[in-house]
Write a protein that holds these residues in place. Structure first.
Motif, PDB file in Angstrom:
ATOM      1  N   VAL A  11       7.992   2.488  -0.980  1.00  0.00           N
ATOM      2  CA  VAL A  11       7.330   3.289  -2.013  1.00  0.00           C
ATOM      3  C   VAL A  11       7.332   2.569  -3.360  1.00  0.00           C
ATOM      4  O   VAL A  11       6.381   2.677  -4.129  1.00  0.00           O
ATOM      5  CB  VAL A  11       8.012   4.670  -2.144  1.00  0.00           C
ATOM      6  N   ARG A  12       8.405   1.826  -3.636  1.00  0.00           N
ATOM      7  CA  ARG A  12       8.436   1.085  -4.910  1.00  0.00           C
ATOM      8  C   ARG A  12       7.289   0.089  -4.986  1.00  0.00           C
ATOM      9  O   ARG A  12       6.637  -0.054  -6.018  1.00  0.00           O
ATOM     10  CB  ARG A  12       9.780   0.368  -5.056  1.00  0.00           C
ATOM     11  N   GLU A  13       7.013  -0.603  -3.878  1.00  0.00           N
ATOM     12  CA  GLU A  13       5.889  -1.539  -3.852  1.00  0.00           C
ATOM     13  C   GLU A  13       4.564  -0.791  -3.970  1.00  0.00           C
ATOM     14  O   GLU A  13       3.651  -1.238  -4.680  1.00  0.00           O
ATOM     15  CB  GLU A  13       5.911  -2.363  -2.567  1.00  0.00           C
ATOM     16  N   LEU A  14       4.441   0.356  -3.296  1.00  0.00           N
ATOM     17  CA  LEU A  14       3.220   1.155  -3.381  1.00  0.00           C
ATOM     18  C   LEU A  14       2.942   1.557  -4.828  1.00  0.00           C
ATOM     19  O   LEU A  14       1.795   1.498  -5.293  1.00  0.00           O
ATOM     20  CB  LEU A  14       3.351   2.393  -2.503  1.00  0.00           C
ATOM     21  N   GLU A  15       3.973   1.963  -5.546  1.00  0.00           N
ATOM     22  CA  GLU A  15       3.792   2.340  -6.948  1.00  0.00           C
ATOM     23  C   GLU A  15       3.278   1.173  -7.776  1.00  0.00           C
ATOM     24  O   GLU A  15       2.369   1.327  -8.606  1.00  0.00           O
ATOM     25  CB  GLU A  15       5.121   2.854  -7.512  1.00  0.00           C
ATOM     26  N   ASN A  16       3.837  -0.022  -7.562  1.00  0.00           N
ATOM     27  CA  ASN A  16       3.381  -1.211  -8.296  1.00  0.00           C
ATOM     28  C   ASN A  16       1.940  -1.563  -7.957  1.00  0.00           C
ATOM     29  O   ASN A  16       1.139  -1.909  -8.844  1.00  0.00           O
ATOM     30  CB  ASN A  16       4.293  -2.400  -7.979  1.00  0.00           C
TER      31      ASN A  16
ATOM     32  N   LEU B  91      -4.672   0.626   2.829  1.00  0.00           N
ATOM     33  CA  LEU B  91      -3.356   1.249   2.645  1.00  0.00           C
ATOM     34  C   LEU B  91      -2.711   1.565   3.992  1.00  0.00           C
ATOM     35  O   LEU B  91      -1.495   1.407   4.161  1.00  0.00           O
ATOM     36  CB  LEU B  91      -3.491   2.532   1.818  1.00  0.00           C
ATOM     37  N   GLN B  92      -3.513   2.004   4.953  1.00  0.00           N
ATOM     38  CA  GLN B  92      -2.983   2.339   6.271  1.00  0.00           C
ATOM     39  C   GLN B  92      -2.562   1.093   7.048  1.00  0.00           C
ATOM     40  O   GLN B  92      -1.607   1.129   7.834  1.00  0.00           O
ATOM     41  CB  GLN B  92      -4.026   3.117   7.080  1.00  0.00           C
ATOM     42  N   ARG B  93      -3.255   0.007   6.848  1.00  0.00           N
ATOM     43  CA  ARG B  93      -2.987  -1.207   7.631  1.00  0.00           C
ATOM     44  C   ARG B  93      -1.840  -2.029   7.075  1.00  0.00           C
ATOM     45  O   ARG B  93      -1.205  -2.777   7.813  1.00  0.00           O
ATOM     46  CB  ARG B  93      -4.253  -2.065   7.692  1.00  0.00           C
TER      47      ARG B  93
ATOM     48  N   ALA C 230      -5.397  -0.370 -13.201  1.00  0.00           N
ATOM     49  CA  ALA C 230      -5.781  -1.228 -14.330  1.00  0.00           C
ATOM     50  C   ALA C 230      -7.005  -2.082 -14.000  1.00  0.00           C
ATOM     51  O   ALA C 230      -7.834  -2.365 -14.874  1.00  0.00           O
ATOM     52  CB  ALA C 230      -4.611  -2.121 -14.725  1.00  0.00           C
ATOM     53  N   LEU C 231      -7.150  -2.461 -12.734  1.00  0.00           N
ATOM     54  CA  LEU C 231      -8.248  -3.343 -12.336  1.00  0.00           C
ATOM     55  C   LEU C 231      -9.540  -2.596 -12.026  1.00  0.00           C
ATOM     56  O   LEU C 231     -10.629  -3.152 -12.155  1.00  0.00           O
ATOM     57  CB  LEU C 231      -7.832  -4.159 -11.098  1.00  0.00           C
ATOM     58  N   ALA C 232      -9.424  -1.348 -11.595  1.00  0.00           N
ATOM     59  CA  ALA C 232     -10.605  -0.599 -11.176  1.00  0.00           C
ATOM     60  C   ALA C 232     -11.565  -0.404 -12.342  1.00  0.00           C
ATOM     61  O   ALA C 232     -11.168  -0.026 -13.438  1.00  0.00           O
ATOM     62  CB  ALA C 232     -10.182   0.752 -10.600  1.00  0.00           C
ATOM     63  N   ASP C 233     -12.852  -0.666 -12.095  1.00  0.00           N
ATOM     64  CA  ASP C 233     -13.847  -0.505 -13.160  1.00  0.00           C
ATOM     65  C   ASP C 233     -14.884   0.556 -12.813  1.00  0.00           C
ATOM     66  O   ASP C 233     -15.897   0.692 -13.489  1.00  0.00           O
ATOM     67  CB  ASP C 233     -14.543  -1.833 -13.453  1.00  0.00           C
ATOM     68  N   GLY C 234     -14.619   1.307 -11.726  1.00  0.00           N
ATOM     69  CA  GLY C 234     -15.549   2.357 -11.328  1.00  0.00           C
ATOM     70  C   GLY C 234     -14.822   3.676 -11.169  1.00  0.00           C
ATOM     71  O   GLY C 234     -13.709   3.864 -11.656  1.00  0.00           O
ATOM     72  N   CYS C 235     -15.458   4.622 -10.457  1.00  0.00           N
ATOM     73  CA  CYS C 235     -14.851   5.937 -10.261  1.00  0.00           C
ATOM     74  C   CYS C 235     -13.969   5.975  -9.023  1.00  0.00           C
ATOM     75  O   CYS C 235     -13.384   7.013  -8.702  1.00  0.00           O
ATOM     76  CB  CYS C 235     -15.938   7.008 -10.156  1.00  0.00           C
ATOM     77  N   ALA C 236     -13.896   4.853  -8.307  1.00  0.00           N
ATOM     78  CA  ALA C 236     -13.073   4.800  -7.102  1.00  0.00           C
ATOM     79  C   ALA C 236     -12.329   3.472  -7.039  1.00  0.00           C
ATOM     80  O   ALA C 236     -12.824   2.425  -7.473  1.00  0.00           O
ATOM     81  CB  ALA C 236     -13.932   4.980  -5.856  1.00  0.00           C
ATOM     82  N   ILE C 237     -11.111   3.518  -6.501  1.00  0.00           N
ATOM     83  CA  ILE C 237     -10.321   2.311  -6.281  1.00  0.00           C
ATOM     84  C   ILE C 237     -10.711   1.713  -4.938  1.00  0.00           C
ATOM     85  O   ILE C 237     -10.723   2.404  -3.910  1.00  0.00           O
ATOM     86  CB  ILE C 237      -8.815   2.640  -6.305  1.00  0.00           C
ATOM     87  N   THR C 238     -11.021   0.440  -4.932  1.00  0.00           N
ATOM     88  CA  THR C 238     -11.456  -0.238  -3.710  1.00  0.00           C
ATOM     89  C   THR C 238     -10.322  -1.083  -3.145  1.00  0.00           C
ATOM     90  O   THR C 238      -9.285  -1.289  -3.781  1.00  0.00           O
ATOM     91  CB  THR C 238     -12.661  -1.146  -3.992  1.00  0.00           C
ATOM     92  N   ALA C 239     -10.542  -1.616  -1.955  1.00  0.00           N
ATOM     93  CA  ALA C 239      -9.552  -2.494  -1.331  1.00  0.00           C
ATOM     94  C   ALA C 239      -9.319  -3.733  -2.191  1.00  0.00           C
ATOM     95  O   ALA C 239      -8.192  -4.241  -2.286  1.00  0.00           O
ATOM     96  CB  ALA C 239     -10.020  -2.885   0.069  1.00  0.00           C
ATOM     97  N   ALA C 240     -10.387  -4.216  -2.832  1.00  0.00           N
ATOM     98  CA  ALA C 240     -10.240  -5.391  -3.698  1.00  0.00           C
ATOM     99  C   ALA C 240      -9.322  -5.090  -4.878  1.00  0.00           C
ATOM    100  O   ALA C 240      -8.559  -5.955  -5.330  1.00  0.00           O
ATOM    101  CB  ALA C 240     -11.620  -5.842  -4.195  1.00  0.00           C
ATOM    102  N   ASP C 241      -9.378  -3.867  -5.404  1.00  0.00           N
ATOM    103  CA  ASP C 241      -8.500  -3.491  -6.521  1.00  0.00           C
ATOM    104  C   ASP C 241      -7.036  -3.459  -6.093  1.00  0.00           C
ATOM    105  O   ASP C 241      -6.136  -3.751  -6.891  1.00  0.00           O
ATOM    106  CB  ASP C 241      -8.890  -2.105  -7.056  1.00  0.00           C
ATOM    107  N   LEU C 242      -6.788  -3.124  -4.833  1.00  0.00           N
ATOM    108  CA  LEU C 242      -5.404  -3.036  -4.350  1.00  0.00           C
ATOM    109  C   LEU C 242      -4.759  -4.404  -4.211  1.00  0.00           C
ATOM    110  O   LEU C 242      -3.549  -4.549  -4.367  1.00  0.00           O
ATOM    111  CB  LEU C 242      -5.360  -2.314  -2.996  1.00  0.00           C
ATOM    112  N   GLN C 243      -5.557  -5.416  -3.898  1.00  0.00           N
ATOM    113  CA  GLN C 243      -5.073  -6.795  -3.750  1.00  0.00           C
ATOM    114  C   GLN C 243      -3.912  -6.892  -2.757  1.00  0.00           C
ATOM    115  O   GLN C 243      -2.900  -7.544  -3.023  1.00  0.00           O
ATOM    116  CB  GLN C 243      -4.645  -7.369  -5.104  1.00  0.00           C
ATOM    117  N   LEU C 244      -4.053  -6.235  -1.629  1.00  0.00           N
ATOM    118  CA  LEU C 244      -3.026  -6.312  -0.597  1.00  0.00           C
ATOM    119  C   LEU C 244      -3.265  -7.540   0.266  1.00  0.00           C
ATOM    120  O   LEU C 244      -4.345  -7.712   0.823  1.00  0.00           O
ATOM    121  CB  LEU C 244      -3.053  -5.053   0.279  1.00  0.00           C
TER     122      LEU C 244
END
Length: 449
Positions: A357-362, A348-350, A369-383
């Protein structure tokens, strides 16, 4: 004979070297239940302001011993909380704009229309009930210098009636800023009408903005109010104002100047009290140079400019906003609020967020929706960091050129120290083994806010 003062009423200072006009204004205000004092020049007015407390000042622009602008500056220099409205000669657009930029609340043109005077006074004195900016409720978040400056300016703009021109990239929160100005002003209880100027067909624009009478054109089966009527007493937000065709710009300019609207098919004009806030992601000044936007309308709209910072300019605020957005999205979806994994915070920082902000919300809605654990990972963000050419978009493993690589390593270490200390720069400097001055230099050099 001494004038009797009602301690429970508002007190107004009228400043004008024309005794007849000052008396007319005084009588009108007294009929509104107000206490009124008259001054007949700049020096007299400043002396009265120093001696007594006033809730409003109405001043002529030009007087033998000075200008109304000097009274505005006197009030500001003394820290007085007194809204000022100036009275300008008919057609003196430059004077009106100069007064608004100097801090005037509003203006009236001579000859003074008493109905407009009453509307102005009612609006000005309602400032005592102005809503306070609440950090917990505000729709604009962030502790960076860029956002704090923006919020401070919004707070000042809420006390004025001057037209505001909001600039910024798409998704940077221009409409949110406009709503915050309106919601923190004396107009907060009146309508806020937002219009996307680029979404209205050109042949319907005049009817949509100004309304129409029954039978004005084919299909006009009943009387209809336009945007200006709907926003009467409140604020009209013109988003993407650069998309207005030139013919419509001429009509909009007249409405702003005269403060009156004529419906299509009507013979009479309606006096309206509407504050205009406009916005666009384009450069209006460049549109003027290209001949696509009228210069006179540009000056009417751009009395005070508010620039919304891009998300990439807000440093660590991206994490503050991300956590706020994620909590809201999770609540709406009835999901448990996950945390961010360390690699997600780094991603997120990079990322430079060209859509702000509109893109951040999306991005966060998709990640949730993609996260399958208790934490969102970089892979879930798909940046798609590799799609960006700037240094923040490159992989830390790419070691050439060397200085770029060292800068990325240094920036990453500083960001991690700031995150660990909850962005306490003094503590972060200790962790990094730097002096505070050295850390501040590196923050500036690396563009970290």
């Amino acid at each position: 004979m001494a004038k009797k003062i009602n301690k429970n009423s508002k007190r107004v200072l009228v400043v004008d070297d024309e005794h007849d006009l000052a008396e007319l204004l005084e009588l009108t205000l007294i009929k509104m239940g107000l206490d009124v004092d008259c001054a007949y020049g700049v020096q007299d007015a400043c002396a009265r302001l120093d001696r007594a407390a006033y809730d409003l000042c109405l001043t002529d622009m030009r007087m033998p011993d000075g200008e109304g602008l000097e009274i505005i500056r006197h009030i500001q220099a003394k820290g007085m909380d007194v809204p000022v409205a100036v009275i300008t000669a008919y057609g003196s657009t430059d004077n009106a704009v100069a007064a608004l930029k100097a801090g005037a609340f509003d203006y009236l043109a001579k000859p003074v229309a008493l109905d407009q005077l009453r509307l102005l006074v009612k609006s000005a004195l309602a400032l005592d009930d102005m809503l306070v900016l609440d950090v917990s409720d505000r729709p604009l978040l962030g502790e960076s210098a860029a956002m704090q400056h923006t919020l401070e300016l919004i707070s000042k703009l809420a006390k004025s009636q001057a037209p505001v021109y909001v600039t910024g990239e798409s998704g940077s929160g221009k409409e949110r800023a406009a709503r915050l100005i309106h919601g923190s002003s004396s107009r907060a209880k009146q309508p806020f009408v937002a219009v996307n100027c680029g979404a209205i067909p050109e042949n319907l624009m005049e009817s949509e903005f100004f309304g129409h009478k029954k039978g004005a054109f084919t299909g006009a089966n009943e009387d209809r109010d336009g945007f200006f009527h709907a926003a009467n007493g409140g604020t009209l937000f013109l988003d993407e104002v650069a998309d207005l065709p030139l013919a419509m710009q001429v009509k909009l300019l007249r409405v702003i100047q005269e403060r009156k609207v004529r419906k299509l098919g009507a013979t009479a004009e309606d006096a309206l009290d509407v504050r205009i806030i406009s916005a666009t992601h384009q450069s209006l000044s460049q549109c003027v140079e290209a001949g696509r936007f009228r210069q006179d309308l540009y000056y009417r709209l751009n009395v005070i400019e508010l620039r919304m910072p891009a998300l990439r300019e807000m440093g660590s605020d991206v994490l503050v906003i991300a956590r706020h957005v994620l909590a809201r999205v999770a609540k709406l979806n009835g999901q448990k609020l996950p945390d961010f994994a360390a690699d997600a915070l780094t991603a997120l920082q990079r990322y430079d967020f060209p859509g702000n902000v509109r893109e951040l919300e999306n991005v966060l809605e998709r990640a949730l929706a993609l996260a399958d654990g208790c934490a969102i990972t970089a892979a879930d963000l798909q940046l798609s960091l590799s799609d960006h050419e700037d240094e923040e978009g490159l992989d830390l493993g790419e070691k050439f050129p060397l200085q770029d690589y060292l800068d990325r390593v240094e920036k990453q270490a500083i960001l991690e120290a700031l995150e660990k200390t909850r962005f306490n720069r003094t503590q972060a400097a200790k962790i990094l083994g730097l002096t505070f001055r050295s850390l501040r230099y590196r923050l500036d050099r690396l563009g970290i806010q």
